[in-house]
Design a protein around this motif. Structure first.
Motif, PDB file in Angstrom:
ATOM      1  N   CYS A  26      18.765 -68.969  -4.881  1.00 62.64           N
ATOM      2  CA  CYS A  26      18.632 -69.585  -6.204  1.00 62.64           C
ATOM      3  C   CYS A  26      17.375 -70.443  -6.297  1.00 62.64           C
ATOM      4  CB  CYS A  26      19.865 -70.430  -6.500  1.00 62.64           C
ATOM      5  SG  CYS A  26      19.788 -71.329  -8.056  1.00 62.64           S
ATOM      6  N   LEU A  27      16.591 -70.234  -7.338  1.00 69.03           N
ATOM      7  CA  LEU A  27      15.359 -71.001  -7.528  1.00 69.03           C
ATOM      8  C   LEU A  27      15.635 -72.488  -7.648  1.00 69.03           C
ATOM      9  CD1 LEU A  27      13.475 -68.757 -10.121  1.00 69.03           C
ATOM     10  CD2 LEU A  27      13.068 -68.911  -7.668  1.00 69.03           C
ATOM     11  N   ALA A  28      16.638 -72.833  -8.445  1.00 74.78           N
ATOM     12  CA  ALA A  28      16.937 -74.254  -8.651  1.00 74.78           C
ATOM     13  C   ALA A  28      17.431 -74.912  -7.368  1.00 74.78           C
ATOM     14  CB  ALA A  28      17.977 -74.402  -9.755  1.00 74.78           C
ATOM     15  N   TRP A  29      18.224 -74.177  -6.588  1.00 75.46           N
ATOM     16  CA  TRP A  29      18.711 -74.740  -5.330  1.00 75.46           C
ATOM     17  C   TRP A  29      17.598 -74.829  -4.291  1.00 75.46           C
ATOM     18  CZ3 TRP A  29      22.983 -77.127  -3.408  1.00 75.46           C
ATOM     19  CH2 TRP A  29      24.067 -77.264  -4.299  1.00 75.46           C
ATOM     20  N   ARG A  30      16.509 -74.119  -4.516  1.00 76.74           N
ATOM     21  CA  ARG A  30      15.344 -74.226  -3.644  1.00 76.74           C
ATOM     22  C   ARG A  30      14.303 -75.163  -4.259  1.00 76.74           C
ATOM     23  NH1 ARG A  30      14.079 -67.997  -2.750  1.00 76.74           N
ATOM     24  NH2 ARG A  30      12.290 -68.825  -1.600  1.00 76.74           N
ATOM     25  N   LEU A  31      14.780 -75.918  -5.249  1.00 74.72           N
ATOM     26  CA  LEU A  31      13.973 -76.963  -5.892  1.00 74.72           C
ATOM     27  C   LEU A  31      12.687 -76.420  -6.507  1.00 74.72           C
ATOM     28  CD1 LEU A  31      14.434 -79.809  -3.235  1.00 74.72           C
ATOM     29  CD2 LEU A  31      15.826 -79.299  -5.266  1.00 74.72           C
ATOM     30  N   LYS A  32      12.783 -75.214  -7.083  1.00 72.76           N
ATOM     31  CA  LYS A  32      11.631 -74.625  -7.760  1.00 72.76           C
ATOM     32  C   LYS A  32      11.751 -74.759  -9.273  1.00 72.76           C
ATOM     33  CE  LYS A  32      10.581 -71.275  -4.103  1.00 72.76           C
ATOM     34  NZ  LYS A  32       9.207 -71.706  -3.820  1.00 72.76           N
ATOM     35  N   GLY A  33      12.862 -75.315  -9.730  1.00 73.46           N
ATOM     36  CA  GLY A  33      13.035 -75.557 -11.152  1.00 73.46           C
ATOM     37  C   GLY A  33      13.377 -74.316 -11.939  1.00 73.46           C
ATOM     38  N   CYS A  34      14.637 -74.205 -12.374  1.00 71.71           N
ATOM     39  CA  CYS A  34      15.060 -73.061 -13.182  1.00 71.71           C
ATOM     40  C   CYS A  34      16.333 -73.448 -13.932  1.00 71.71           C
ATOM     41  CB  CYS A  34      15.324 -71.840 -12.304  1.00 71.71           C
ATOM     42  SG  CYS A  34      15.806 -70.360 -13.242  1.00 71.71           S
ATOM     43  N   THR A  35      16.404 -73.098 -15.203  1.00 73.37           N
ATOM     44  CA  THR A  35      17.586 -73.414 -16.016  1.00 73.37           C
ATOM     45  C   THR A  35      18.138 -72.176 -16.713  1.00 73.37           C
ATOM     46  OG1 THR A  35      16.242 -73.897 -17.986  1.00 73.37           O
ATOM     47  CG2 THR A  35      16.669 -75.729 -16.465  1.00 73.37           C
ATOM     48  N   ILE A  36      17.714 -71.001 -16.284  1.00 70.21           N
ATOM     49  CA  ILE A  36      18.026 -69.768 -17.010  1.00 70.21           C
ATOM     50  C   ILE A  36      19.520 -69.479 -17.059  1.00 70.21           C
ATOM     51  CG2 ILE A  36      17.781 -67.264 -16.935  1.00 70.21           C
ATOM     52  CD1 ILE A  36      14.894 -67.641 -16.159  1.00 70.21           C
ATOM     53  N   CYS A  37      20.219 -69.567 -15.930  1.00 72.41           N
ATOM     54  CA  CYS A  37      21.646 -69.247 -15.942  1.00 72.41           C
ATOM     55  C   CYS A  37      22.430 -70.244 -16.784  1.00 72.41           C
ATOM     56  CB  CYS A  37      22.205 -69.173 -14.524  1.00 72.41           C
ATOM     57  SG  CYS A  37      22.134 -70.725 -13.597  1.00 72.41           S
ATOM     58  N   LEU A  38      22.048 -71.507 -16.723  1.00 72.15           N
ATOM     59  CA  LEU A  38      22.717 -72.528 -17.526  1.00 72.15           C
ATOM     60  C   LEU A  38      22.545 -72.231 -19.008  1.00 72.15           C
ATOM     61  CD1 LEU A  38      22.878 -76.330 -17.026  1.00 72.15           C
ATOM     62  CD2 LEU A  38      21.975 -75.456 -19.181  1.00 72.15           C
ATOM     63  N   ASN A  39      21.334 -71.857 -19.393  1.00 74.37           N
ATOM     64  CA  ASN A  39      21.065 -71.555 -20.796  1.00 74.37           C
ATOM     65  C   ASN A  39      21.768 -70.281 -21.259  1.00 74.37           C
ATOM     66  OD1 ASN A  39      19.373 -73.789 -20.857  1.00 74.37           O
ATOM     67  ND2 ASN A  39      17.531 -72.582 -20.400  1.00 74.37           N
ATOM     68  N   ALA A  40      21.970 -69.336 -20.334  1.00 75.05           N
ATOM     69  CA  ALA A  40      22.552 -68.042 -20.697  1.00 75.05           C
ATOM     70  C   ALA A  40      24.067 -68.094 -20.840  1.00 75.05           C
ATOM     71  CB  ALA A  40      22.175 -66.990 -19.657  1.00 75.05           C
ATOM     72  N   CYS A  41      24.731 -69.014 -20.136  1.00 73.77           N
ATOM     73  CA  CYS A  41      26.192 -69.051 -20.133  1.00 73.77           C
ATOM     74  C   CYS A  41      26.735 -69.415 -21.509  1.00 73.77           C
ATOM     75  CB  CYS A  41      26.701 -70.056 -19.100  1.00 73.77           C
ATOM     76  SG  CYS A  41      28.504 -70.175 -19.055  1.00 73.77           S
ATOM     77  N   PRO A  42      27.552 -68.545 -22.121  1.00 77.32           N
ATOM     78  CA  PRO A  42      28.067 -68.817 -23.470  1.00 77.32           C
ATOM     79  C   PRO A  42      29.284 -69.733 -23.489  1.00 77.32           C
ATOM     80  CG  PRO A  42      28.821 -66.683 -22.733  1.00 77.32           C
ATOM     81  CD  PRO A  42      27.924 -67.199 -21.640  1.00 77.32           C
ATOM     82  N   LEU A  43      29.828 -70.070 -22.316  1.00 76.71           N
ATOM     83  CA  LEU A  43      31.052 -70.858 -22.259  1.00 76.71           C
ATOM     84  C   LEU A  43      30.858 -72.243 -21.655  1.00 76.71           C
ATOM     85  CD1 LEU A  43      33.612 -68.124 -21.146  1.00 76.71           C
ATOM     86  CD2 LEU A  43      33.371 -69.154 -23.410  1.00 76.71           C
ATOM     87  N   GLY A  44      29.645 -72.574 -21.306  1.00 78.11           N
ATOM     88  CA  GLY A  44      29.411 -73.871 -20.691  1.00 78.11           C
ATOM     89  C   GLY A  44      30.038 -73.999 -19.319  1.00 78.11           C
ATOM     90  N   ALA A  45      30.183 -72.877 -18.618  1.00 85.46           N
ATOM     91  CA  ALA A  45      30.810 -72.887 -17.297  1.00 85.46           C
ATOM     92  C   ALA A  45      29.830 -73.287 -16.194  1.00 85.46           C
ATOM     93  CB  ALA A  45      31.395 -71.511 -16.987  1.00 85.46           C
ATOM     94  N   ILE A  46      28.534 -73.377 -16.523  1.00 82.59           N
ATOM     95  CA  ILE A  46      27.516 -73.752 -15.546  1.00 82.59           C
ATOM     96  C   ILE A  46      26.941 -75.114 -15.939  1.00 82.59           C
ATOM     97  CG2 ILE A  46      25.308 -73.147 -14.498  1.00 82.59           C
ATOM     98  CD1 ILE A  46      25.937 -70.231 -15.032  1.00 82.59           C
ATOM     99  N   SER A  47      26.870 -76.000 -14.981  1.00 77.16           N
ATOM    100  CA  SER A  47      26.288 -77.322 -15.213  1.00 77.16           C
ATOM    101  C   SER A  47      25.373 -77.652 -14.046  1.00 77.16           C
ATOM    102  CB  SER A  47      27.391 -78.379 -15.351  1.00 77.16           C
ATOM    103  OG  SER A  47      28.191 -78.427 -14.174  1.00 77.16           O
ATOM    104  N   PHE A  48      24.612 -78.727 -14.164  1.00 78.10           N
ATOM    105  CA  PHE A  48      23.701 -79.156 -13.100  1.00 78.10           C
ATOM    106  C   PHE A  48      24.279 -80.357 -12.364  1.00 78.10           C
ATOM    107  CE2 PHE A  48      19.405 -77.448 -14.844  1.00 78.10           C
ATOM    108  CZ  PHE A  48      19.719 -76.207 -14.332  1.00 78.10           C
ATOM    109  N   ASP A  49      24.023 -80.402 -11.071  1.00 76.60           N
ATOM    110  CA  ASP A  49      24.390 -81.587 -10.307  1.00 76.60           C
ATOM    111  C   ASP A  49      23.280 -82.626 -10.441  1.00 76.60           C
ATOM    112  OD1 ASP A  49      22.309 -80.821  -8.640  1.00 76.60           O
ATOM    113  OD2 ASP A  49      23.593 -80.260  -6.951  1.00 76.60           O
TER     114      ASP A  49
END
Length: 251
Positions: A177-200
């Motif tokens: 995962c790009l975000a978990w490798r601290l490369k900055g990415c919000t694509i999956c969060l933006n794509a989720c239609p149910l708000g099931a993905i959040s950021f720590d």
């Protein structure tokens, strides 16, 4: 008596000629079917023998090691395998292009049964979404795949909706995962239609399994496999799928 014998021989000869004609006709029919893309008896036997040989050599499995993600109403694996006739109608009518046939490597018993494939690229999908929205946009929330299924192998529970369906759960591979490798990415969060993905607290995505319905929007949108966005390193060399994938619920 001789005349009767002659007539008897003549009758036998006529019967033999008729049988031979039927044989020629059947052979011609088989050849025509083969030319039209059908499967001849010889081809079927050879194909079956090849499958058995591959199974014996361990090149394929009789059943998949892990359950496949199925279209709405196909979550009872035993029921689906027992009732599905592999007609392909569900794949033909899917308005988002997310239903694909299971392959032999998915297990011999499930070959050509419908599975959900969220891994197709935009180039492969064209204008199709590539994830399951329970046909909300195309059919008022009634899955077309279930509507056309001739055997009931795909039968959603009564009152099933996009919010209530459970096709699987999204799982994040933190090494990819790009975000978990601290490369900055919000694509999956933006794509989720149910708000099931959040950021720590470090802007890394986490999945709330209570909210995720396995629609596949996050997996379809994930760009982790694109080398231009990841950069070349050891992790990239071992990637075999996107960093977030939908996995079937445990039965």
């Amino acid at each position: 008596m001789a005349a009767q014998d002659v007539d008897g021989v003549r009758e036998v000869q006529v019967a033999d000629d008729a049988e031979a004609a039927v044989g020629v006709r059947d052979a011609s029919t088989a050849e025509a079917a083969h030319a039209a893309g059908g499967v001849s008896r010889r081809g079927f036997v050879l194909g079956s023998a090849g499958g058995v040989a591959m199974l014996a050599l361990g090149l394929v499995r009789f059943a998949p090691e892990t359950a496949l993600c199925r279209p709405p109403g196909g979550q009872d694996e035993d029921r689906l395998l027992g009732m599905c006739v592999r007609c392909g109608k569900c794949m033909e009518v899917c308005p988002t292009g997310v239903i694909a046939p299971a392959h032999i490597e998915d297990g011999i018993v499930g070959v050509r049964t419908p599975r959900l494939d969220f891994s197709r690229s935009k180039a492969q999908l064209g204008s199709l979404a590539g994830w399951c929205d329970h046909c909300n946009d195309a059919n008022g929330g009634t899955p077309r795949c279930a509507q056309v299924c001739p055997t009931g192998a795909l039968t959603p529970s009564e009152g099933s909706t996009f919010d209530s369906m459970r096709l699987g759960t999204a799982v994040i591979n933190r090494d990819w995962c790009l975000a978990w490798r601290l490369k900055g990415c919000t694509i999956c969060l933006n794509a989720c239609p149910l708000g099931a993905i959040s950021f720590d607290g470090n802007y890394r995505p986490v999945v709330d399994e209570r909210l995720c319905n396995g629609c596949g929007a996050c997996e379809q949108a994930c760009v982790s496999l694109e080398s231009t966005s990841i950069g070349q390193d050891e992790n990239n060399k071992h990637m075999t799928a996107r960093a977030i994938t939908v996995q079937q619920l445990e039965r």
